[in-house]
Design a protein around this motif. Structure first.
Motif, short mmCIF file in Angstrom:
data_model
loop_
_atom_site.label_atom_id
_atom_site.label_comp_id
_atom_site.label_asym_id
_atom_site.label_seq_id
_atom_site.Cartn_x
_atom_site.Cartn_y
_atom_site.Cartn_z
N THR A 109 50.21 46.34 56.45
CA THR A 109 50.21 45.28 57.46
C THR A 109 49.19 44.20 57.10
OG1 THR A 109 50.87 46.86 59.16
CG2 THR A 109 49.93 44.79 59.92
N LEU A 130 54.87 41.68 60.22
CA LEU A 130 55.37 43.05 60.34
C LEU A 130 56.39 43.07 61.46
CD1 LEU A 130 54.96 45.99 59.30
CD2 LEU A 130 53.47 46.30 61.26
N ALA A 145 58.98 44.49 57.06
CA ALA A 145 58.21 43.25 57.17
C ALA A 145 58.99 42.11 56.53
CB ALA A 145 56.87 43.39 56.48
#
Length: 101
Positions: free
Chosen positions: A40, A50, A74
């Motif tokens: 992330t 994300l 993502a």
């Protein structure tokens, strides 16, 4: 995290078959949730977002141990991003945890 460092980590995940590309999305699979958090950070450092994190099942590690497999999805907003070009050159269409033969 700086973008060059994030790009290097993502390239490492491409080579180890943890990270694949599917259309405009990147799919990351791991058994360690703290790695999802690092993923992330990398996506956000490169200007992406994300979308979701899901537990997609359990896999066997050895004879007696089952672990949870996490999948993060993502999107990077730039269409010709360096990570995408790196995946085209060195990546795979299946992750290392894919059960298909």
């Amino acid at each position: 995290m700086l973008p060059p460092e994030a790009e290097k980590k993502m390239q490492c995940w491409v080579r180890s078959r943890h990270l694949i590309s599917a259309g405009n999305l990147f799919i990351f699979e791991t058994v360690d949730y703290s790695t999802i958090e690092r993923f992330t950070d990398c996506i956000e450092a490169l200007g992406g977002t994300l979308i979701s994190v899901e537990s997609i099942g359990k896999i066997w590690i050895g004879d007696r141990c089952q672990v949870i497999l996490y999948q993060a999805t993502a999107s990077l907003h730039t269409p010709h991003h360096q990570v995408k070009q790196y995946w085209i050159k060195y990546g795979s269409f299946r992750t290392r945890f894919d059960q298909r033969i």
